[in-house]
Design an enzyme around this catalytic site. Sequence first.
Site, PDB file in Angstrom:
ATOM      1  N   ASP A   1     -60.329  42.615 116.659  1.00 13.34           N
ATOM      2  CA  ASP A   1     -59.455  42.767 115.501  1.00 13.34           C
ATOM      3  C   ASP A   1     -60.284  43.470 114.417  1.00 13.34           C
ATOM      4  O   ASP A   1     -61.517  43.507 114.498  1.00 13.34           O
ATOM      5  CB  ASP A   1     -58.995  41.385 115.042  1.00 13.34           C
ATOM      6  CG  ASP A   1     -58.195  41.436 113.757  1.00 13.34           C
ATOM      7  OD1 ASP A   1     -57.204  42.173 113.704  1.00 13.34           O
ATOM      8  OD2 ASP A   1     -58.601  40.744 112.802  1.00 13.34           O
TER       9      ASP A   1
ATOM     10  N   ASP B   1     -59.379  43.698 110.364  1.00 11.80           N
ATOM     11  CA  ASP B   1     -59.417  42.993 109.079  1.00 11.80           C
ATOM     12  C   ASP B   1     -59.832  41.535 109.264  1.00 11.80           C
ATOM     13  O   ASP B   1     -59.185  40.783 109.996  1.00 11.80           O
ATOM     14  CB  ASP B   1     -58.043  43.046 108.409  1.00 11.80           C
ATOM     15  CG  ASP B   1     -57.594  44.461 108.121  1.00 11.80           C
ATOM     16  OD1 ASP B   1     -57.649  44.875 106.964  1.00 11.80           O
ATOM     17  OD2 ASP B   1     -57.196  45.172 109.077  1.00 11.80           O
TER      18      ASP B   1
ATOM     19  N   ASP C   1     -59.655  36.592 114.109  1.00 14.22           N
ATOM     20  CA  ASP C   1     -59.873  35.672 112.990  1.00 14.22           C
ATOM     21  C   ASP C   1     -58.602  34.950 112.565  1.00 14.22           C
ATOM     22  O   ASP C   1     -58.534  34.445 111.444  1.00 14.22           O
ATOM     23  CB  ASP C   1     -60.422  36.440 111.781  1.00 14.22           C
ATOM     24  CG  ASP C   1     -59.361  37.312 111.109  1.00 14.22           C
ATOM     25  OD1 ASP C   1     -59.215  37.249 109.875  1.00 14.22           O
ATOM     26  OD2 ASP C   1     -58.651  38.036 111.839  1.00 14.22           O
TER      27      ASP C   1
END
Length: 221
Positions: free
Chosen positions: A7, A9, A168
Amino acid sequence: MRTVIFDLDGTLADTSGDLLAAANHCFRAMGLGDVLTAADAGVALRGGRMMLSTGLERVGQMSDATISEYYPVLLEAYADAIDTHTVMYPGAMEAVEALKTMGYGVGICTNKPEGLAETLMARLGVRNEFASLVGADTLPVRKPDPEPLFEAARRAGGTPEACVLIGDSDTDRKTSANAGVPSVLVTFGPSGEDMAALKPEALLDVYSDLPTVVERLIGRN
């Protein structure tokens, strides 16, 4: 080939400062002033619409029509200042290099629009280190649908069933579960304390541990 898909961001880079600035640009245009603060970093990493809805709810002016109106404004403001505050997380690129040396393909699967993701990674000087980049609008579907993850793995030279997703958020956890592959969730982002409750295959406190974690989860090429 086995692949490691990241991922963006909140996983590879802390983009929250520039995202919050773009949202507050919209709120100022509405006459509301700066509604979001640095404490809203976790909100920022969940995307533009989430920032707009959170801010509007905070001031008692929630409106789907307003979100739809200002979302393009937010994207334009973000594109104009996409790397003012953004930084890669410590050790991220060293871990990427180590994984490549070990023979893994490395790519990105993000719910940031592809064009913005490409621009950001190029501005940060790291785009060429990743064999693939699949964004929110690359395919007709986005995470947590597993197909963007599969496509990122394929474009990185791998097979979908032999990848691991580094993320996250609950979206990343759901994506890996839907794909039937392991996930590693980082604990150093704004929502790090919540990651253990999602029961990923592994938690990551520092990037220097990632090569060992990946090898344990999916083996080596």
